[in-house]
Motif scaffolding. Structure first.
Motif: not given
Length: 263
Positions: A216-218
């Protein structure tokens, strides 16, 4: 943390436009050394070339993945043995059996695997192994070489409890990837990794494959790279109930001892 990625497919064409930047991002994430996977007749020489261009940081394997087993001719065997003569090439493989997709006929897979096992006997170098949906044949073929092989690591382990303990009982090492972070396919690994002794456990990305799904973030892309090894180690440490610094230090020490890498 100092981390070592034991399986990065850095010769993959998805890295052709930014390979140097990928290496730099890995360094910034604590990845101090990497073993570049040689998995085909074409890519094993490229893995060696990368290792030679980055002495002390990159190392290579030389072998032919079961997907490419039909290319493992006598001439190919001679080429792999020539690569294995180089100090930068630290293992035989990626070799083994893959009955999940059968991209090469199973008899061809077994023949290529047997020839590469003989190379490991003759060179004394460790084995970088692949096994998917072929456990019984895989263990049987390894048993034929029992007592003659050096260390072996089952790379990108995704198997069952029974498979894991069969490998540990034979003193083989285990490579854990971001498969651990896949809630669809890797949930069982969360419990299994607790059973792997520290001196048998190593970590890898298998980049550009297996981007950890829990990052995260992807990222907008699906390409994995060595910088995400730190995330895998964090998840692994949590599942093992260890401080992340302990997991990292143990995996790095185990990896250097296994491949004979410099400190």
């Amino acid at each position: 943390m100092q981390l070592i990625d034991i399986g990065a497919n850095l010769t993959h064409d998805s890295f052709d436009h930014d390979r140097d930047a990928v290496l730099q991002r890995g360094r910034e994430a604590g990845v101090v050394q990497m073993v570049v996977t040689g998995a085909s007749r074409a890519h094993s020489p490229q893995a060696l070339a990368l290792a030679q261009a980055h002495p002390g940081e990159l190392f290579a394997t030389a072998g032919v993945h079961p997907h490419h087993a039909t290319e493992y001719t006598a001439e190919c065997d001679a080429e792999m043995r020539a690569l294995l003569a180089h100090d930068e090439v630290v293992a035989v493989g990626e070799c083994g059996l893959d009955y999940f997709r059968d991209f090469s006929p199973r008899p061809a897979q077994r023949r290529a695997f047997e020839m590469q096992l003989q190379s490991a006997v003759d060179t004394g170098k460790p084995l970088f192994l692949h096994q998917r949906d072929a456990h019984d044949d895989f263990v049987a073929m390894m048993k034929n070489f029992e007592g003659r092989l050096g260390p072996a690591v089952v790379h990108c382990f995704t198997g069952t409890r029974e498979e894991l303990f069969a490998y540990l009982d034979r003193d083989w090492h285990i490579g854990i990837t971001g498969w651990l972070c896949d809630e669809r396919r890797g949930q069982h690994l969360r419990e299994l990794v607790k059973s792997i002794p520290a001196h048998r456990l190593m970590v890898e990305t298998d980049a550009p494959y297996l981007l950890p799904r829990t990052v995260r973030p992807s990222p907008s892309h699906r390409r994995n790279e060595p910088m995400y090894l730190a995330h895998i180690v964090q998840e692994l440490a949590r599942d093992r109930g260890e401080d992340v610094a302990v997991t990292a230090a143990n995996a790095t020490a185990t990896t250097r001892a296994f491949f004979g890498l410099p400190g």
